[in-house]
Design a protein around this motif. Structure first.
Motif, mmCIF file in Angstrom:
data_model
loop_
_atom_site.group_PDB
_atom_site.id
_atom_site.type_symbol
_atom_site.label_atom_id
_atom_site.label_comp_id
_atom_site.label_asym_id
_atom_site.label_seq_id
_atom_site.Cartn_x
_atom_site.Cartn_y
_atom_site.Cartn_z
ATOM 1 N N UNK A 66 0.838 -1.201 0.000
ATOM 2 C CA UNK A 66 0.000 0.000 0.000
ATOM 3 C C UNK A 66 0.875 1.254 0.000
ATOM 4 N N UNK A 67 0.571 2.184 -0.920
ATOM 5 C CA UNK A 67 1.440 3.359 -1.091
ATOM 6 C C UNK A 67 1.036 4.553 -0.220
ATOM 7 N N UNK A 68 0.103 4.358 0.712
ATOM 8 C CA UNK A 68 -0.291 5.447 1.608
ATOM 9 C C UNK A 68 -1.599 6.096 1.200
ATOM 10 N N UNK A 69 -2.067 7.020 2.044
ATOM 11 C CA UNK A 69 -3.379 7.661 1.906
ATOM 12 C C UNK A 69 -4.493 6.616 1.935
ATOM 13 N N UNK A 89 -1.029 -6.161 7.096
ATOM 14 C CA UNK A 89 0.368 -5.877 7.438
ATOM 15 C C UNK A 89 0.802 -6.704 8.637
ATOM 16 N N UNK A 90 -0.013 -6.697 9.687
ATOM 17 C CA UNK A 90 0.350 -7.434 10.893
ATOM 18 C C UNK A 90 0.333 -8.946 10.665
ATOM 19 N N UNK A 91 -0.474 -9.401 9.701
ATOM 20 C CA UNK A 91 -0.512 -10.820 9.402
ATOM 21 C C UNK A 91 0.597 -11.279 8.469
ATOM 22 N N UNK A 92 1.395 -10.327 7.972
ATOM 23 C CA UNK A 92 2.489 -10.675 7.068
ATOM 24 C C UNK A 92 2.059 -10.821 5.622
ATOM 25 N N UNK A 93 0.859 -10.327 5.273
ATOM 26 C CA UNK A 93 0.346 -10.454 3.914
ATOM 27 C C UNK A 93 0.449 -9.154 3.127
ATOM 28 N N UNK A 94 1.025 -8.109 3.738
ATOM 29 C CA UNK A 94 1.134 -6.821 3.055
ATOM 30 C C UNK A 94 2.213 -5.967 3.709
ATOM 31 N N UNK A 95 2.622 -4.944 2.971
ATOM 32 C CA UNK A 95 3.488 -3.884 3.467
ATOM 33 C C UNK A 95 2.777 -2.560 3.201
ATOM 34 N N UNK A 96 3.143 -1.517 3.937
ATOM 35 C CA UNK A 96 2.499 -0.220 3.733
ATOM 36 C C UNK A 96 3.436 0.909 4.126
ATOM 37 N N UNK A 97 3.285 2.042 3.445
ATOM 38 C CA UNK A 97 4.022 3.259 3.805
ATOM 39 C C UNK A 97 3.024 4.354 4.165
ATOM 40 N N UNK A 98 3.498 5.324 4.900
ATOM 41 C CA UNK A 98 2.662 6.459 5.291
ATOM 42 C C UNK A 98 2.450 7.421 4.135
ATOM 43 N N UNK A 99 1.226 7.943 4.051
ATOM 44 C CA UNK A 99 0.927 9.034 3.139
ATOM 45 C C UNK A 99 0.709 10.314 3.912
ATOM 46 N N UNK A 134 -1.304 4.608 17.059
ATOM 47 C CA UNK A 134 -0.002 4.039 17.458
ATOM 48 C C UNK A 134 0.577 3.191 16.332
ATOM 49 N N UNK A 135 -0.299 2.426 15.677
ATOM 50 C CA UNK A 135 0.165 1.594 14.564
ATOM 51 C C UNK A 135 0.660 2.444 13.394
ATOM 52 N N UNK A 136 -0.078 3.485 13.065
ATOM 53 C CA UNK A 136 0.321 4.365 11.964
ATOM 54 C C UNK A 136 1.679 5.004 12.214
ATOM 55 N N UNK A 137 1.932 5.358 13.457
ATOM 56 C CA UNK A 137 3.215 6.008 13.788
ATOM 57 C C UNK A 137 4.406 5.064 13.608
ATOM 58 N N UNK A 138 4.133 3.758 13.511
ATOM 59 C CA UNK A 138 5.210 2.784 13.317
ATOM 60 C C UNK A 138 5.476 2.488 11.837
ATOM 61 N N UNK A 139 4.591 2.933 10.955
ATOM 62 C CA UNK A 139 4.763 2.634 9.536
ATOM 63 C C UNK A 139 5.929 3.432 8.950
ATOM 64 N N UNK A 140 6.628 2.858 7.982
ATOM 65 C CA UNK A 140 7.743 3.558 7.344
ATOM 66 C C UNK A 140 7.247 4.581 6.325
#
Length: 323
Positions: free
Chosen positions: A54-57, A76-86, A136-142
């Motif tokens: 996921x590219x954010x937003x 993401x938490x299940x290991x089926x995706x990655x995501x970045x902050x928008x 809290x989860x969002x603040x941990x995203x790259x």
């Protein structure tokens, strides 16, 4: 010279589906995941041999930001995706996180922005702890991910900015100290975060009056950071702006040096720019996967199967539903 010691390098033996800006359209996201071959098991969307990126937003504008957050977080938490902050997640964090020194939000949005952010807050009415958990989860995203053969950032890949952000994120999350830095427009950390999440902008001449569709005067415009700006017209250099720019050469005094992401670099997937489904390929190695669902466009994904150039046949789209 571009640095090579990125902390967010991902090395996995699988292919990926890069999903563009969702903006709170949870029903359309679920339809897209089905179309891509994902299935829901114990409440979590997953694929047998692919992963989503996921590219954010994820939030803002649509009817169910909470629904989208639930889907993305679970994957993401299940290991089926990655995501970045928008930038829209960042706005949500800054507005709904209180500065311990003042007791007020870290950033006050515009009136229109506040309306959208309050709408997201109302989706969690009576459940403040659930909202805090997502924040809290969002603040941990790259802010970026490097898969070696392709990269993902919300708006602008800039090596210096990414290094500066990595240097500040010692604990792996956006601390309240870092959120406080973002209130200082002159701090280098602010420039880096704004750059990667909002893109690169150039000032317009003071005597050039440009207004958008809402009759608001614009003083800056987004630019193509994959081309050298010298001898380009405002129109040629413009990218993702919702107002018309003149077709005469940008004065040299407005130009400034920046890192050009040329076609020798790995594939880059970005969101943010709302280009629409017909204009998503910026260059052979840069794709804006934001097909503008927040402006009555479509939700888009790109099925990456190991290629080194963008393949127009690998796009998958879902139309906006009647909500």
């Amino acid at each position: 010279m571009e640095k090579t010691d990125y902390k967010r390098i991902i090395k996995e033996k699988c292919f990926y589906d890069v999903i563009g800006d969702i903006h709170g359209y949870a029903n359309e996201l679920e339809e897209l995941l089905l179309k891509l071959g994902y299935h829901k098991i114990y409440g979590v969307w997953q694929h047998d041999y692919r992963k989503a990126v996921f590219v954010g937003d994820f939030v803002d504008r649509g009817p169910s930001s909470r629904g989208v957050l639930s889907i993305v977080k679970g994957m993401v938490e299940g290991g089926f995706a990655h995501a970045v902050l928008g930038n829209h997640e960042l706005n949500l964090i800054l507005y709904l996180t209180k500065n311990p020194e003042t007791g007020k939000p870290f950033k006050k949005p515009s009136e229109s922005g506040r309306k959208y952010l309050e709408a997201i807050k109302n989706e969690f009415k009576g459940e403040p702890n659930a909202l805090k958990e997502y924040l809290r989860w969002l603040r941990k995203l790259p802010f970026y991910l490097d898969f070696v053969k392709f990269r993902v950032v919300h708006a602008y890949w800039n090596s210096e900015y990414l290094q500066l952000i990595d240097d500040h994120r010692k604990g792996g999350k956006l601390s309240k100290t870092m959120l406080g830095l973002l209130s200082d427009p002159d701090h280098p950390f602010t420039a880096a975060v704004n750059g990667v999440s909002k893109g690169l902008e150039m000032k317009l001449p003071a005597d050039l009056v440009i207004k958008d569709s809402n009759n608001i005067r614009r003083t800056n415009f987004r630019i193509k950071y994959w081309e050298e700006p010298a001898d380009k017209t405002f129109y040629e250099l413009s990218y993702g702006n919702k107002f018309k720019l003149p077709d005469y050469t940008v004065p040299k005094q407005l130009l400034f040096p920046f890192e050009v992401y040329d076609n020798s670099r790995p594939l880059l997937f970005i969101g943010h720019y709302c280009m629409g489904k017909e204009n998503m390929i910026a260059t052979k190695n840069i794709c804006c996967i934001d097909a503008c669902i927040a402006s009555k466009g479509t939700l888009a994904a790109y099925k990456w199967n190991g290629e080194t150039e963008i393949n127009p046949e690998h796009f998958v789209f879902v139309n906006l539903k009647e909500n």
